[in-house]
Motif scaffolding. Structure first.
Motif, PDB file in Angstrom:
ATOM      1  N   HIS A  38       0.857  -1.189   0.000  1.00 25.81           N
ATOM      2  CA  HIS A  38       0.000   0.000   0.000  1.00 25.81           C
ATOM      3  C   HIS A  38       0.893   1.240   0.000  1.00 25.81           C
ATOM      4  O   HIS A  38       1.766   1.382   0.863  1.00 25.81           O
ATOM      5  CB  HIS A  38      -0.909  -0.004   1.219  1.00 25.81           C
ATOM      6  N   ILE A  39       0.682   2.111  -0.964  1.00 18.49           N
ATOM      7  CA  ILE A  39       1.481   3.320  -1.106  1.00 18.49           C
ATOM      8  C   ILE A  39       0.668   4.512  -0.604  1.00 18.49           C
ATOM      9  O   ILE A  39      -0.406   4.819  -1.143  1.00 18.49           O
ATOM     10  CB  ILE A  39       1.902   3.529  -2.568  1.00 18.49           C
ATOM     11  N   LEU A  40       1.178   5.171   0.419  1.00 19.89           N
ATOM     12  CA  LEU A  40       0.517   6.341   0.999  1.00 19.89           C
ATOM     13  C   LEU A  40       1.434   7.542   0.832  1.00 19.89           C
ATOM     14  O   LEU A  40       2.410   7.692   1.571  1.00 19.89           O
ATOM     15  CB  LEU A  40       0.222   6.101   2.487  1.00 19.89           C
TER      16      LEU A  40
ATOM     17  N   ASP B  15       7.994  12.085  10.183  1.00 18.32           N
ATOM     18  CA  ASP B  15       9.298  11.487   9.900  1.00 18.32           C
ATOM     19  C   ASP B  15       9.561  11.253   8.417  1.00 18.32           C
ATOM     20  O   ASP B  15      10.683  10.932   8.039  1.00 18.32           O
ATOM     21  CB  ASP B  15       9.444  10.152  10.639  1.00 18.32           C
ATOM     22  N   ALA B  16       8.538  11.345   7.578  1.00 21.88           N
ATOM     23  CA  ALA B  16       8.729  10.960   6.176  1.00 21.88           C
ATOM     24  C   ALA B  16       7.803  11.760   5.269  1.00 21.88           C
ATOM     25  O   ALA B  16       6.795  12.322   5.703  1.00 21.88           O
ATOM     26  CB  ALA B  16       8.468   9.459   6.005  1.00 21.88           C
ATOM     27  N   GLU B  17       8.172  11.792   3.977  1.00 22.97           N
ATOM     28  CA  GLU B  17       7.348  12.436   2.963  1.00 22.97           C
ATOM     29  C   GLU B  17       6.300  11.491   2.401  1.00 22.97           C
ATOM     30  O   GLU B  17       5.296  11.928   1.844  1.00 22.97           O
ATOM     31  CB  GLU B  17       8.233  12.960   1.822  1.00 22.97           C
ATOM     32  N   ALA B  18       6.556  10.189   2.523  1.00 20.42           N
ATOM     33  CA  ALA B  18       5.618   9.176   2.042  1.00 20.42           C
ATOM     34  C   ALA B  18       5.855   7.895   2.829  1.00 20.42           C
ATOM     35  O   ALA B  18       6.924   7.681   3.415  1.00 20.42           O
ATOM     36  CB  ALA B  18       5.784   8.937   0.544  1.00 20.42           C
ATOM     37  N   VAL B  19       4.844   7.031   2.823  1.00 20.22           N
ATOM     38  CA  VAL B  19       4.910   5.800   3.611  1.00 20.22           C
ATOM     39  C   VAL B  19       4.470   4.635   2.731  1.00 20.22           C
ATOM     40  O   VAL B  19       3.471   4.728   1.994  1.00 20.22           O
ATOM     41  CB  VAL B  19       4.007   5.886   4.857  1.00 20.22           C
ATOM     42  N   GLY B  20       5.229   3.542   2.813  1.00 19.69           N
ATOM     43  CA  GLY B  20       4.852   2.306   2.156  1.00 19.69           C
ATOM     44  C   GLY B  20       4.534   1.247   3.195  1.00 19.69           C
ATOM     45  O   GLY B  20       5.286   1.071   4.156  1.00 19.69           O
TER      46      GLY B  20
END
Length: 261
Positions: free
Chosen positions: A117-119, A125-130
Motif C-alpha cells: 500500500h502506497i501512501l 518522519d517521512a514524505e511518504a509511507v509504504g
C-alpha cells in the motif's frame, strides 16, 4: 506432471499460521524522504517477484500446498485515494488509522498472500509511507527484507543494490580437528551431541507439560485478558526515550533488562 512438480506442501509451521485461530500477518511500514512513484514500484516487482517462490505462489483449494502462479503485480500494489480533509493537521494519525483498518481486512487467498500500500502522505518522519503486508506462512521478516532489497536500487547506479545482506558463513558440523584425529573423537562427539539433544528434548517436553498444567504468565500491567486476541488492533507511531522504557521495566518488575543494538 509439470503442475505436480511445481506444487509444494506447506510446512507444519506454515499450516499453524494458516489456522483460523491464529492467521498471522506481517506488516512492515517504510518511511521515505521523497514521494513514491507507483510505476517504479511496479516495474521493480515485475523483475524480482518471481525470484521469491513464496511471493509468486498461491494456496491450493484445501490449503495444503503452494501452487506456482502468474502474478499480476497491479493487483498487489494499492494506491488509495487520500482525501486532504481526512489528513487534517498531521498525516501520522491518518497512517495509523489506515494500518489499523488494514489489519481487519483479510488477504485474498485466490492469489499470493501479500500486498503493498502506497501512501503519499507526509508524516512527522517521512514524505511518504509504504505499507507491506504479507501472511506469516510466506516466511519471516527476512523474506520481506530480501524482496525489498531486490526491488531497491541506487539512483546514482541503477545496476547496484542500495544495500546488501552480508553472506552467511556455513558452519561445518564436524570440526577439522575431529576429522584429523580419527574415528574415536568422532564417536565421542556424536554421543555427546546425541545426549545433549535428548536432554534438551526432555526439558522442553517437561516445560510444555508444566505450562499446560499449571505454569502461567506473570501478571503485569501490560497483560491483557483472555479475549484480548479478539479485540481490534490499533497502531500508534511514537518516538520514546530510554527513560520511558525503564519506567515500563519497573512497572512490570522485570529482573533483567537487555537492550540489543
Amino acid at each position: 506432471m509439470k503442475n505436480e512438480e511445481e506444487d509444494e506442501p506447506l510446512s507444519p509451521l506454515a499450516r499453524v499460521f494458516q489456522s483460523p485461530a491464529i492467521d498471522l500477518c506481517n506488516i512492515v511500514v517504510v518511511g521515505l524522504k521523497t514521494k513514491i512513484n507507483p510505476d517504479v514500484v511496479l516495474d521493480a516487482l515485475k523483475h524480482n517477484v518471481y525470484k521469491h517462490p513464496r511471493f509468486s505462489s498461491k494456496l491450493s483449494e484445501n490449503g495444503a500446498k503452494w501452487i506456482k502462479t502468474e502474478v499480476n503485480v497491479e493487483d498487489h500494489v494499492i494506491v488509495p485515494y487520500v482525501d486532504p480533509a481526512e489528513i487534517c493537521e498531521g498525516g501520522q494519525s491518518f497512517v495509523d488509522d489506515y494500518i489499523s483498518r488494514l489489519t481487519m481486512i483479510p488477504l485474498d487467498r485466490s492469489r499470493p498472500l501479500w500486498d503493498i500500500h502506497i501512501l503519499n502522505v507526509k508524516t512527522s518522519d517521512a514524505e511518504a509511507v509504504g505499507v507491506i503486508r504479507s501472511h506469516h506462512s510466506l516466511g519471516d521478516g527476512m523474506s520481506i527484507i530480501s524482496l525489498m532489497l531486490a526491488c531497491t536500487h541506487k539512483t546514482s547506479n541503477p545496476d547496484m543494490l542500495s544495500t546488501a545482506i552480508p553472506p552467511m558463513k556455513r558452519r561445518s558440523t564436524v570440526s577439522h580437528s575431529l576429522e584429523r584425529n580419527g574415528w574415536f573423537l568422532r564417536v565421542i562427539f556424536t554421543i555427546g551431541s546425541t545426549m545433549r539433544l535428548i536432554w534438551n528434548t526432555i526439558v522442553d517436553m517437561l516445560l510444555l507439560a508444566a505450562t499446560v498444567l499449571f505454569l502461567k504468565d506473570t501478571k503485569t500491567p501490560m497483560k491483557g485478558n483472555a479475549n484480548v486476541r479478539r479485540n481490534p488492533r490499533r497502531f500508534y507511531h511514537r518516538t520514546i526515550s530510554l527513560d520511558d522504557i525503564k519506567l515500563i521495566k519497573n512497572a512490570m518488575n522485570m529482573v533483567r533488562f537487555d537492550l540489543c543494538s
